[in-house]
Design an enzyme around this catalytic site. Structure first.
Site, mmCIF file in Angstrom:
data_model
loop_
_atom_site.group_PDB
_atom_site.id
_atom_site.type_symbol
_atom_site.label_atom_id
_atom_site.label_comp_id
_atom_site.label_asym_id
_atom_site.label_seq_id
_atom_site.Cartn_x
_atom_site.Cartn_y
_atom_site.Cartn_z
ATOM 1 N N SER A 74 9.706 4.276 7.975
ATOM 2 C CA SER A 74 9.286 2.868 7.273
ATOM 3 C C SER A 74 7.983 2.420 7.633
ATOM 4 O O SER A 74 7.604 2.520 8.924
ATOM 5 C CB SER A 74 10.371 2.015 7.594
ATOM 6 O OG SER A 74 10.241 1.376 8.728
ATOM 7 N N LYS A 75 7.174 1.565 7.059
ATOM 8 C CA LYS A 75 6.191 1.143 7.303
ATOM 9 C C LYS A 75 6.116 0.106 8.598
ATOM 10 O O LYS A 75 5.162 -0.062 9.335
ATOM 11 C CB LYS A 75 5.476 0.279 6.187
ATOM 12 C CG LYS A 75 4.994 1.080 4.862
ATOM 13 C CD LYS A 75 4.012 0.473 3.942
ATOM 14 C CE LYS A 75 4.411 1.049 2.722
ATOM 15 N NZ LYS A 75 3.615 -0.042 1.551
ATOM 16 N N ARG A 76 7.400 -0.508 8.605
ATOM 17 C CA ARG A 76 7.335 -1.375 9.817
ATOM 18 C C ARG A 76 7.189 -0.641 11.158
ATOM 19 O O ARG A 76 7.116 -1.455 12.371
ATOM 20 C CB ARG A 76 8.907 -2.289 9.489
ATOM 21 C CG ARG A 76 8.756 -3.874 9.730
ATOM 22 C CD ARG A 76 9.961 -4.323 9.407
ATOM 23 N NE ARG A 76 10.999 -3.567 8.488
ATOM 24 C CZ ARG A 76 12.139 -2.870 9.427
ATOM 25 N NH1 ARG A 76 12.045 -3.047 10.689
ATOM 26 N NH2 ARG A 76 13.046 -2.265 8.580
ATOM 27 N N ASP A 89 0.822 -1.192 -0.135
ATOM 28 C CA ASP A 89 0.002 -0.014 -0.133
ATOM 29 C C ASP A 89 0.791 1.229 0.182
ATOM 30 O O ASP A 89 2.032 1.057 0.544
ATOM 31 C CB ASP A 89 -1.058 -0.207 1.076
ATOM 32 C CG ASP A 89 -0.843 -0.003 2.440
ATOM 33 O OD1 ASP A 89 0.189 0.682 2.780
ATOM 34 O OD2 ASP A 89 -1.412 -0.426 3.160
#
Ligand code: GLU
Length: 500
Positions: free
Chosen positions: A259-261, A23
């Protein structure tokens, strides 16, 4: 603004080139914003190109989400996969044939070579280099060998890749349009065609930027180390180099790369889920690296366009401060007209399932009437779910158990009974009449302090300890539902001794 289909007019042409691998990342919006602001200021064109040659990481719905979120932010493009344009197609997977002749040319001219090394051999080579504390990089085992010669040696795989032959005297610095002279580490012999025959990012990106007449490559700082390789490709292919401008990376508050993490805000969809306004997010992303000539922090996209200047871009890693964003969002929420805010809240409540996908006129009217109660109190639209959800819940209405345990106890039974009688007797149902009735019954007759008088009524009627102003809420909820909830609230009262 240039008309779609007008072709390359010699003006500024910039692009954003996201890869549909999940996404959408907030960095895509950030790059789009700066590219678009520059394009608009220059009367140039902004292109959206989908870089989908990495089939292993391809996520089918990602492209649609990229389009949806960028449009939501108002960062629309002049040419792109869904719009077409003079340099269509704008999806790299549909352009595979364009790259081949250039690969042939690079091979023929000795700038590139085939490499048959298997992934296992490359891994082993890297491990040995690391163990020996030597610089890692391809050891050119295949360079200068024919397929037959190479096949005699270990670690051979059938389908070769194509690598760039990085010359010894490769330039390790270049002039960046924002940063001035920047240095980069010496590149490895970069793979430009993978074993599956598809070009890697590096080749496809350069060929397409050239083919699409891109004049300025505006992208994230993480690509600085790739730029010397890209410049080599431009030179080898005899093409004019675009200007390169590398924007700073967005950082978490601990200064690490966003970051998405690590950070939910790395996902663009998160801002929609939380109910941030697109104008607030655009302003916030603008603040991440851009400063207005008068130093003001609140500015629109058009303000940014009017003053746009690369010299005003600060390359010191901007910190993604969500408190600041919430503050900005609250500002934009208060700036909206009540009608506009009602429509944004209604859309948000539909998206999150509090309201049906197509709310009725009556539901819309309730939101419109409720806006004055919440406009000053909310920072993000998701708060409307908690604040206004009670107006739309019937079968699903439930009192928050913690609120019930804390408030629907002690003399709550007496309070709710008196409130029920006082309200049941009313002939008109307006805020002042409701207020008078409740004050009379609970404060004057029962002699309670407001907190003890209205707390149980609030919890019974709204299900929560915090709600929009109580009397207005009761008016909006309506007579039948209010009385019904007071009765249900009575059933929920626990006596002190009953708890636990
Ligand atoms: N496809 C690359 C990305 O996803 C584009 C980088 C560039 O703008 O050159 O970031």
């Amino acid at each position: 603004m240039a008309e779609v289909g007008s072709g390359h007019t010699g003006g500024v042409r910039v692009r954003v080139a996201p890869s549909p691998t999940g996404d959408p990342h907030v960095g895509t919006a950030y790059m789009s914003l700066f590219n678009l602001a520059f394009a608009r200021q220059q009367g140039g064109d902004f292109i959206l190109r989908v870089e989908d040659t990495d089939r292993a990481r391809y996520v089918p719905d990602s492209e649609r989400q990229i389009f949806q979120t960028l449009r939501w932010l108002g960062l629309d493009w002049d040419e792109g996969p869904d719009k077409g344009g003079p340099f269509a197609p704008y999806r790299q997977s549909e352009r595979s044939d364009t790259y081949r002749p250039y690969v042939e040319q690079l091979l023929a001219e000795g700038h590139a070579y085939h490499c048959w090394c298997s992934p296992e051999r490359l891994k082993q080579m890297r491990e040995e280099q690391q163990k020996a504390k030597r610089p890692t990089g391809y050891d050119r085992l295949c360079y200068g060998k024919t397929r037959e010669e190479r096949a005699q040696l270990p670690g051979f795989s059938e389908n070769p890749v194509v690598r760039m032959l990085i010359p010894d005297d490769v330039a390790l610095s270049f002039i960046d349009g924002i940063r001035g002279e920047v240095g980069a580490p010496r590149p490895d012999d970069q793979v430009i065609v993978k074993a599956d025959g598809l070009p890697t990012y590096h080749l496809a990106n350069v060929v397409d930027d050239h083919a699409m007449g891109i004049t300025h490559v505006v992208r994230g700082e993480e690509w600085i180390s790739s730029t010397p390789k890209h410049l080599l490709l431009y030179d080898w292919l005899g093409w004019e180099r675009p200007v390169f401008l590398h924007m700073p990376l967005l950082r978490n508050t601990d200064k690490s790369k966003i970051s998405k993490r690590k950070n939910p805000a790395a996902r663009l969809l998160w801002f929609q889920e939380q109910g941030y306004l697109p104008e607030a997010l655009v302003n916030f992303l603008g603040l991440m690296g851009y400063s207005m000539p008068d130093g003001r922090e609140i500015f629109s996209f058009d303000d940014m366009v009017a003053s746009f200047d690369w010299a005003r871009v600060n390359t010191v890693g901007p910190v993604f401060d969500l408190d600041k964003l919430a503050w900005l969002n609250g500002h934009y929420v208060r700036e909206l007209s009540p009608v506009e805010l009602a429509s944004r809240i209604t859309d948000h409540l539909s998206r999150t399932g509090v309201l049906p996908p197509e709310p009725t006129q009556e539901q819309r009217d309730v939101v419109t009437s409720a806006v004055p109660l919440v406009q000053e109190r909310m920072a993000v639209l998701s708060e409307a779910e908690g604040m206004l959800g009670f107006l739309f819940a019937d079968e699903t209405f439930a009192i928050d158990p913690a609120a019930a345990a804390a408030v629907l106890t002690g003399n709550a039974r007496e309070v709710l009974t008196s409130a029920l009688h006082a309200l049941d007797a009313l002939e008109t149902w307006t805020t002042p009449v409701i207020e008078d009735a409740l004050r009379g019954a609970l404060i004057e007759e029962l002699g309670l302090k407001p907190k003890h008088a209205f707390g149980p009524v609030r919890v019974a009627v709204t299900g929560r300890r915090v709600s929009p102003p109580l009397f207005e809420s009761i008016e909006l909820l309506g007579r039948e539902r209010t009385l019904h909830r007071l009765r249900a609230g009575l059933d929920a009262v626990t006596d002190e001794g009953e708890k636990g």
